[in-house]
Design a protein around this motif. Sequence first.
Motif, PDB file in Angstrom:
ATOM      1  N   UNK A   1       0.747  -1.302   0.088  1.00 51.37           N
ATOM      2  CA  UNK A   1       0.110   0.081   0.004  1.00 51.37           C
ATOM      3  C   UNK A   1       0.937   1.161  -0.126  1.00 51.37           C
ATOM      4  N   UNK A   2       0.337   2.134  -0.535  1.00 49.38           N
ATOM      5  CA  UNK A   2       1.067   3.567  -0.338  1.00 49.38           C
ATOM      6  C   UNK A   2       1.236   4.233  -1.855  1.00 49.38           C
ATOM      7  N   UNK A   3       0.018   4.066  -3.030  1.00 51.33           N
ATOM      8  CA  UNK A   3       0.210   4.431  -4.068  1.00 51.33           C
ATOM      9  C   UNK A   3       0.389   6.113  -4.095  1.00 51.33           C
ATOM     10  N   UNK A   4      -0.144   6.605  -3.155  1.00 47.35           N
ATOM     11  CA  UNK A   4      -0.311   8.162  -3.299  1.00 47.35           C
ATOM     12  C   UNK A   4       1.117   8.673  -3.027  1.00 47.35           C
ATOM     13  N   UNK A   5       2.182   7.955  -2.257  1.00 48.48           N
ATOM     14  CA  UNK A   5       3.425   8.442  -1.954  1.00 48.48           C
ATOM     15  C   UNK A   5       4.176   8.111  -3.541  1.00 48.48           C
ATOM     16  N   UNK A   6       4.040   7.168  -3.968  1.00 50.63           N
ATOM     17  CA  UNK A   6       4.630   7.070  -5.367  1.00 50.63           C
ATOM     18  C   UNK A   6       4.354   7.745  -6.352  1.00 50.63           C
ATOM     19  N   UNK A   7       2.915   8.042  -6.440  1.00 47.44           N
ATOM     20  CA  UNK A   7       2.413   9.298  -7.421  1.00 47.44           C
ATOM     21  C   UNK A   7       3.166  10.449  -7.105  1.00 47.44           C
ATOM     22  N   UNK A   8       3.173  10.836  -5.848  1.00 47.13           N
ATOM     23  CA  UNK A   8       4.224  12.070  -5.617  1.00 47.13           C
ATOM     24  C   UNK A   8       5.637  12.159  -5.968  1.00 47.13           C
ATOM     25  N   UNK A   9       6.137  10.961  -5.720  1.00 39.70           N
ATOM     26  CA  UNK A   9       7.373  10.897  -6.341  1.00 39.70           C
ATOM     27  C   UNK A   9       7.679  10.755  -7.874  1.00 39.70           C
ATOM     28  N   UNK A  10       6.721  10.139  -8.416  1.00 39.26           N
ATOM     29  CA  UNK A  10       6.831  10.279  -9.883  1.00 39.26           C
ATOM     30  C   UNK A  10       6.676  11.628 -10.425  1.00 39.26           C
TER      31      UNK A  10
END
Length: 244
Positions: free
Chosen positions: A25-34
Motif C-alpha cells: 500500500x502507498x500508491x499516493x506516495x509513489x504518485x508524488x515521487x513520480x
Amino acid sequence: MTAAGERLFARYAHQPNERGYCGPEGADGLAAVARGEAASVSVPDVARRFSGAWPYLTVVGDLLGVDPLDERAVRAYWTGSAEGDALDADEVWRRLVAIIGPQAGSYWTHLDDRLAAEAAPHHAFHVFGVYPWTRLLDTGLPEPVQVLADCSVVPARVREVVDDGCLVDAPALHYADGSLAWGDAVPRRVAVPYGDELAVGDAVTVHWDAVCERIDDADAAALAARLASQLERVNARLAAALPR
C-alpha cells in the motif's frame, strides 16, 4: 531531492500499484515521487516489496555494478536499454530464477529452464514469460490478452491532448491461430498523471492506461523492437505447445 532512478521507478510502478496488482500500500506516495514532489515514502523500502520488479532490479543492478534503483538499472528493466541488451541473457535467467523460483512455489511450475530461451532483463519478459497469462490464451477468454496488453510498457504517439489526459496511437495486441502479434497503432485514451506537458506528435510510453514519460523517437523504436523480439520467442513456445 528524489534520485532520478527512484522517480523513474515510481512513474512505471505507480499505476499497477494503485490498482493493487503489485507492491505494498502507498500508491499516493509513489504518485508524488513520480511527479517530482516531496513525499513521505521511502522508495527503496517500497520497491523491495514489488515481487515482480525487484528481483530484476537486483540482478540488473548487480550485473551493471550499480544500485538496484540507479537510473541505469531502472531504465534497463522497465523499457530496456542498450546496456541491458548487452547483458548475458543466460546469466540474467540463472540469477532471476534463483530468486523468483523459491518465492513462486509449486503453483508456478512453468518457471524452469525451458523458459531460458525467452529470458531478458526487461519487463516484457516478465509479462510474457514469467507471468502465467500466456498459458491461458487458449481458454478463448479475452482477459489474458487484455492483461498482457495493459501490463506491457508500449511506445505511443500523442494524437490529441485533452483536459483529463490525452488520446494516443498505441499498438494493439492480438491473439489468433495460436500466435500473439502487435498490430497497427490504434487510438487509445490514457491518463497523464505526473504533470507532463505533452504536445501532439510526442512519443511517450504507456503502462496500464497512463503515460509514464516522454521519450525520443529512437527510444520508441528500440522499445517496439524489444517487444516484437519478445513475442517472437513467446510464439516459438506457444507453437511448440500446440497439439500435433
